[in-house]
Design an enzyme around this catalytic site. Structure first.
Site, PDB file in Angstrom:
ATOM      1  N   GLY A   1       0.815  -1.204   0.000  1.00 38.09           N
ATOM      2  CA  GLY A   1       0.000   0.000   0.000  1.00 38.09           C
ATOM      3  C   GLY A   1       0.849   1.255   0.000  1.00 38.09           C
ATOM      4  CB  SER A   2       0.278   4.670  -1.292  1.00 39.06           C
ATOM      5  OG  SER A   2       0.470   4.313  -2.643  1.00 39.06           O
ATOM      6  N   GLY A   3       1.524   5.207   1.407  1.00 40.48           N
ATOM      7  CA  GLY A   3       1.525   5.722   2.769  1.00 40.48           C
ATOM      8  C   GLY A   3       2.776   5.377   3.543  1.00 40.48           C
TER       9      GLY A   3
ATOM     10  CG  ASP B   1       1.133  -5.959   1.495  1.00 44.12           C
ATOM     11  OD1 ASP B   1       0.404  -5.395   0.662  1.00 44.12           O
ATOM     12  OD2 ASP B   1       1.652  -5.373   2.455  1.00 44.12           O
TER      13      ASP B   1
ATOM     14  CG  HIS C   1      -0.885  -0.948   7.543  1.00 42.15           C
ATOM     15  ND1 HIS C   1      -0.277  -2.180   7.716  1.00 42.15           N
ATOM     16  CD2 HIS C   1      -0.537  -0.506   6.313  1.00 42.15           C
ATOM     17  CE1 HIS C   1       0.398  -2.477   6.611  1.00 42.15           C
ATOM     18  NE2 HIS C   1       0.269  -1.487   5.752  1.00 42.15           N
TER      19      HIS C   1
END
Length: 373
Positions: free
Chosen positions: A55-57, A113, A224
């Site tokens: 994921g981005s971020g 992922d 996250h």
């Protein structure tokens, strides 16, 4: 900490704009934002191509680690949402075309992922591609199974060290099988633990995604915001670092004179002064523990948006000092912290010349300077 002002007001646009910025700033990288793809668009003959992402971020990961000597390509999804199977397949096809030694997928150990990278690998294999996967699992939080990836410990900043070592092996021309074997060995010698003071804010949101008690620090949070194993009242920095290092040492079974590589990673929102203060405390405590610090890296490497927190990562290189060669080799990747100045071993005695000023001369100079104004 209230955070009501943000340049990034839409989380989907933020990802596209970030990729577009990388394309403009680093024209040597091929960036295709429709596929969340950042890659080296050059033929590397019979080398093995390395692909990672998620994921981005987590910027600068993975884009900041794409370059000769590290990743061949990075592939990203929306914020904290894994890259899609289709986009990973696109990355595999394009990397394999230019890297005929095969493709290694390197995934952080988070369920989406791992599932998406694994599915992409199986589909790619069924169409004739030579693909393997390596799952990075360095977290030592020991949180419950439902909070972590499908195979055990979560993946954190240690992925950067793994990528650097395996990227060096790829540049050296090692086979896919040889690289995977070393990668598994490196993964077993990695341990990371994080500490979080305040949660992150998603673009366009003015309240945190999770809460940490006032005057508390959470130990073991994931990338996250997944819960850690403990929230404690904020101790002194010295006490906090000691608790983290004891846990890391216990996992790696480090002894006196064990040789280690260390990363202190800023999770996104600590000031550089703060991360340097943390780093010097980490360094001094490791020295006091009689550990041999072979390399010490500090930076904002794998983030959790704007989280106020940090991670300490240790790689045990005892009897594996050849890995330092790959860590020390140059790379194009723009976010790698190990520049030459970070690992020059030979030291020279200081040759500082001390200048002493005569107070009378200094006073005369000041008076003359003022009179000329």
């Amino acid at each position: 900490m209230a955070q009501t002002k943000s340049i990034a007001m839409n989380k989907d646009e933020a990802v596209d704009d970030t990729l577009e910025a990388i394309k403009l700033i680093y024209p040597g990288l091929f960036v295709q934002k429709d596929f969340g793809l950042i890659m080296l668009n050059r033929e590397r003959r019979y080398r093995v191509g390395l692909i990672s992402g998620g994921g981005s971020g987590h910027e600068p990961f993975p884009a900041g680690f794409v370059g000769e000597g590290m990743l061949t390509a990075g592939v990203v999804g929306r914020i904290f949402t894994g890259a899609t199977i289709a986009n990973i397949l696109t990355a595999i096809a394009n990397v394999a075309k230019l890297n005929r030694g095969g493709v290694l997928l390197i995934s952080l150990n988070y369920t989406t992922d791992v599932l998406n990278f694994s599915a992409a690998m199986e589909i790619a294999r069924s169409t004739g591609y030579n693909v393997e996967i390596l799952v990075v699992s360095d977290d030592v939080s020991q949180v419950s199974q439902d909070m972590i990836g499908i195979g055990g410990r979560r993946g954190l900043v240690a992925i950067v060290l793994l990528i650097k070592i395996l990227g060096g092996l790829s540049s050296e021309g090692k086979t896919l099988c040889e690289i995977v074997t070393v990668g598994r060995c490196v993964n077993q010698r990695l341990a990371t633990l994080g500490a979080t003071f305040e949660s992150y804010y998603l673009p366009g949101k003015n309240k945190p995604l999770f809460t940490i008690g006032k005057d508390k620090v959470e130990l073991g949070t994931g990338m996250h915001g997944e819960p850690g194993y403990s929230q404690i009242y904020m101790p002194s920095l010295k006490e906090l670092i000691k608790e983290m290092l004891v846990k890391l040492m216990g996992y790696l079974l480090l002894e006196e004179n064990s040789q280690i590589v260390v990363i202190v990673n800023n999770l996104g929102a600590l000031a550089q002064m703060e991360i340097h203060i943390i780093s010097q405390e980490v360094f001094h405590q490791l020295v006091d523990m009689k550990l041999k610090i072979e390399r010490f890296y500090v930076g904002t490497l794998v983030t959790s948006l704007n989280t106020r927190g940090f991670q300490i990562c240790i790689l045990n290189v005892t009897n594996q000092l050849q890995w330092l060669t790959y860590l020390d080799e140059g790379t194009e990747a723009y976010a790698w912290p190990g520049r030459r100045i970070a690992h020059v071993i030979k030291k020279y005695p200081p040759q500082l010349q001390c200048i002493k000023l005569d107070p009378t001369v200094l006073m005369e100079f000041c008076e003359n300077y003022i009179s000329c104004q």
